[in-house]
Motif scaffolding. Structure first.
Motif, mmCIF file in Angstrom:
data_model
loop_
_atom_site.group_PDB
_atom_site.id
_atom_site.type_symbol
_atom_site.label_atom_id
_atom_site.label_comp_id
_atom_site.label_asym_id
_atom_site.label_seq_id
_atom_site.Cartn_x
_atom_site.Cartn_y
_atom_site.Cartn_z
ATOM 1 N N LEU A 177 0.826 -1.208 0.000
ATOM 2 C CA LEU A 177 0.000 0.000 0.000
ATOM 3 C C LEU A 177 0.863 1.261 0.000
ATOM 4 O O LEU A 177 0.544 2.236 -0.685
ATOM 5 N N TYR A 178 1.964 1.256 0.732
ATOM 6 C CA TYR A 178 2.885 2.407 0.658
ATOM 7 C C TYR A 178 3.375 2.580 -0.784
ATOM 8 O O TYR A 178 3.483 3.702 -1.289
ATOM 9 N N ARG A 179 3.695 1.463 -1.429
ATOM 10 C CA ARG A 179 4.225 1.525 -2.799
ATOM 11 C C ARG A 179 3.190 2.136 -3.750
ATOM 12 O O ARG A 179 3.538 2.983 -4.600
ATOM 13 N N LEU A 180 1.934 1.734 -3.625
ATOM 14 C CA LEU A 180 0.897 2.265 -4.514
ATOM 15 C C LEU A 180 0.588 3.727 -4.194
ATOM 16 O O LEU A 180 0.395 4.545 -5.108
ATOM 17 N N LEU A 181 0.543 4.070 -2.912
ATOM 18 C CA LEU A 181 0.287 5.462 -2.546
ATOM 19 C C LEU A 181 1.449 6.365 -2.945
ATOM 20 O O LEU A 181 1.264 7.558 -3.183
ATOM 21 N N ALA A 182 2.649 5.805 -3.042
ATOM 22 C CA ALA A 182 3.806 6.594 -3.468
ATOM 23 C C ALA A 182 3.700 7.026 -4.922
ATOM 24 O O ALA A 182 4.470 7.887 -5.374
ATOM 25 N N HIS A 191 4.490 11.970 -1.554
ATOM 26 C CA HIS A 191 5.723 12.215 -0.805
ATOM 27 C C HIS A 191 5.650 11.608 0.595
ATOM 28 O O HIS A 191 6.646 11.068 1.107
ATOM 29 N N ALA A 192 4.477 11.685 1.227
ATOM 30 C CA ALA A 192 4.333 11.083 2.560
ATOM 31 C C ALA A 192 4.512 9.564 2.487
ATOM 32 O O ALA A 192 5.184 8.964 3.337
ATOM 33 N N ALA A 193 3.927 8.937 1.471
ATOM 34 C CA ALA A 193 4.057 7.484 1.325
ATOM 35 C C ALA A 193 5.504 7.095 1.051
ATOM 36 O O ALA A 193 5.991 6.074 1.562
ATOM 37 N N ARG A 194 6.209 7.886 0.275
ATOM 38 C CA ARG A 194 7.614 7.580 -0.017
ATOM 39 C C ARG A 194 8.462 7.686 1.244
ATOM 40 O O ARG A 194 9.378 6.890 1.459
ATOM 41 N N ARG A 195 8.153 8.667 2.092
ATOM 42 C CA ARG A 195 8.905 8.794 3.344
ATOM 43 C C ARG A 195 8.641 7.586 4.252
ATOM 44 O O ARG A 195 9.568 7.071 4.895
ATOM 45 N N HIS A 196 7.392 7.155 4.312
ATOM 46 C CA HIS A 196 7.073 5.959 5.098
ATOM 47 C C HIS A 196 7.875 4.761 4.579
ATOM 48 O O HIS A 196 8.420 3.970 5.359
ATOM 49 N N LEU A 197 7.919 4.625 3.255
ATOM 50 C CA LEU A 197 8.608 3.485 2.647
ATOM 51 C C LEU A 197 10.112 3.554 2.911
ATOM 52 O O LEU A 197 10.753 2.527 3.187
ATOM 53 N N GLU A 198 10.677 4.749 2.852
ATOM 54 C CA GLU A 198 12.107 4.917 3.131
ATOM 55 C C GLU A 198 12.439 4.499 4.565
ATOM 56 O O GLU A 198 13.426 3.790 4.806
ATOM 57 N N THR A 216 12.686 2.948 -10.274
ATOM 58 C CA THR A 216 12.781 2.626 -11.702
ATOM 59 C C THR A 216 11.485 2.915 -12.444
ATOM 60 O O THR A 216 11.452 2.869 -13.667
ATOM 61 N N LEU A 217 10.418 3.224 -11.695
ATOM 62 C CA LEU A 217 9.109 3.441 -12.299
ATOM 63 C C LEU A 217 8.773 4.915 -12.460
ATOM 64 O O LEU A 217 7.960 5.285 -13.304
ATOM 65 N N LEU A 218 9.414 5.768 -11.671
ATOM 66 C CA LEU A 218 9.072 7.187 -11.645
ATOM 67 C C LEU A 218 9.796 7.969 -12.734
ATOM 68 O O LEU A 218 10.842 7.544 -13.229
#
Length: 513
Positions: A177-182, A191-198, A216-218
């Motif tokens: 879910l973090y990956r999809l929200l990112a 950006h919030a989801a990416r920070r959680h994932l990091e 690799t997707l962005l």
């Protein structure tokens, strides 16, 4: 009388066992089949009472099965029982929440907020829904896609609430879910989801792999911060090591006249297991990733048979049987990489296909592709001062190539003829057949879209050259590459490939009529 009591007891005990067995099903289809069998095998009053008794189950899979079962029962019987269970404050929170979710999700009966007011203050209903979605996604990733879509429609505050609730789940269950929200198109949410994932990547290996795949997707500007985050994680001792793509293969279609090409990426299942995966894409190196479809949990007999690279493979599609080519895995990833770069350059910006986003982590976890030089070389642009072959040689190459079976679908469609169907109010039908091809080329040369058509044909020819090379037709591959190089350098009226293509298209149109 005694026999009836014994039979009723045995029936209740068997039904309770059937309900518990729902936790052992391995797919949504298997779960639904088990529920249908129950609905056909037991009386509705017994099903209703048993369903209510199992509302406190800790298994999200059983809860989902109870919801599907409720949808098959008479609403006037199960509805009041579920409403009473949801409203009864002496019941456990799990019982009340499950009753409420079944009413809303499966019976379409929203409850008054006051009825669950004491629970909703703690976001328990939302957390229960989140937990069910994550659990069900183990068997069907599309559950997550649907969950994210509904979350998007509810607004940004709901997305942030869900990210907070995810902290209550085990680390490995938060990753997808973090990956999809990112990838959300709302910058604050992404950006919030990416920070959680990091942050999660420092303790959870699957989060580190997801972060690597995400960059690799962005688009390049958005991928740069994730690349820096991966470097920081590596310095801190959390270096990502891409796995080797063992068991992965790719199938490649010929290109069509517009330069569109299909690629199927296949993850071969383990012997005797149903863990095979298939990601199908339609790409165009000028336009991007056009379509995607995906499936997982597949057995070997559900996937195309394995062949040596360069051999043809027959596959079933929605449109019948198609012939694809067993192609090098890294070459196909290289072509996908090119199409994805074009996708991000398009204006206005377009979202990537949903299934590609949902299943991209299968491919994104590998190291960047290292294609074999020979087929990749067909996409390198020769210098503009490279001498062209004589017209007669190009004409012979065009004739031979267009006669090859791989070029069978190369006809200019009626849309182009409709665009070039009049000159000064006279229809094409008034022009002698012998002059028709030259007339179409003359009018095409005057139209602004002619450069786009030439670019599409050139891309298609380069794709065909690489496909033919992999298939063992190096002579035809050189012809296709030669014609692709000559295409934009010759005037339209002096281009033998265009002339023969138009003539073939007119012949095909006449046959259709």
């Amino acid at each position: 009388m005694g026999d009836k009591i014994i039979n009723n007891f045995q029936q209740r005990r068997q039904l309770a066992q059937d309900v518990n067995n729902l936790a052992q099903t391995h797919s949504e289809a298997e779960l639904l089949e088990a529920v249908r069998r129950m609905a056909q095998s037991y009386p509705s009053d017994l099903l209703c009472t048993t369903l209510i008794k199992h509302l406190d189950t800790p298994s999200s899979q059983v809860r989902g099965g109870l919801g599907h079962l409720a949808a098959l029962l008479p609403p006037d019987e199960i509805g009041p029982l579920l409403r009473t269970a949801a409203a009864n404050r002496s019941h456990a929170a799990q019982t009340r929440i499950t009753a409420a979710l079944i009413l809303e999700r499966f019976l379409g009966e929203p409850l008054p907020p006051a009825l669950l007011g004491d629970l909703s203050q703690g976001n328990e209903v939302a957390f229960q829904s989140l937990r069910e979605a994550v659990d069900e996604a183990r068997y069907n990733r599309h559950i997550l896609s649907e969950y994210v879509t509904q979350m998007y429609q509810a607004g940004e505050p709901v997305a942030f609430m869900v990210m907070d609730l995810l902290e209550r789940l085990p680390p490995h269950q938060r990753v997808d879910l973090y990956r999809l929200l990112a990838l959300d198109d709302r910058p604050d949410v992404a950006h919030a989801a990416r920070r959680h994932l990091e942050r999660l990547a420092a303790q959870e290996p699957t989060a580190l792999a997801a972060l690597y795949a995400l960059q690799t997707l962005l688009p390049p500007t958005e991928a740069a911060p994730l690349e820096r985050a991966l470097r920081k994680l590596a310095f801190a001792g959390h270096r990502y090591a891409p796995p080797t793509p063992e068991g992965w293969r790719a199938l490649l279609s010929p290109a069509d006249v517009g330069g569109n090409q299909s690629i199927w990426f296949i993850g071969t299942p383990q012997p005797g297991a149903a863990d095979g995966v298939l990601l199908g894409l339609v790409i165009n190196a000028r336009l991007g990733i056009l379509q995607a479809f995906a499936a997982d949990g597949m057995r070997a007999d559900q996937l195309p048979s394995v062949h040596a690279v360069g051999e043809l493979v027959s596959v079933r599609t929605d449109n019948g049987v198609a012939t694809l080519l067993e192609a090098p895995f890294d070459f196909c990833r290289y072509r996908l990489q090119t199409a994805q770069a074009a996708h991000w350059q398009a204006q206005p910006a377009r979202l990537l296909p949903k299934d590609y986003i949902l299943y991209h982590d299968w491919l994104g976890r590998f190291a960047p592709p290292q294609p074999e030089p020979a087929p990749a070389a067909y996409f390198a642009q020769p210098a503009d001062d490279t001498p062209l072959p004589a017209w007669e040689e190009l004409d012979a190459a065009a004739r031979d190539l267009l006669a090859h079976p791989v070029m069978r679908g190369w006809v200019l469609h009626n849309r182009l003829f409709a665009q070039t169907s009049t000159t000064g109010g006279h229809s094409l039908g008034a022009i002698p057949a012998a002059d028709l091809a030259a007339h179409i080329l003359r009018e095409l040369a005057q139209r602004p879209e002619s450069s786009q058509i030439i670019a599409a044909l050139g891309e298609g020819l380069r794709c065909q050259a690489a496909w033919l090379h992999i298939a063992g037709g190096q002579a035809q591959a050189r012809q296709a590459a030669q014609l692709a190089h000559a295409l934009p350098r010759l005037p339209l009226l002096e281009n033998p490939f265009l002339a023969r293509l138009v003539e073939g298209s007119l012949h095909a149109a006449a046959q259709r009529r």
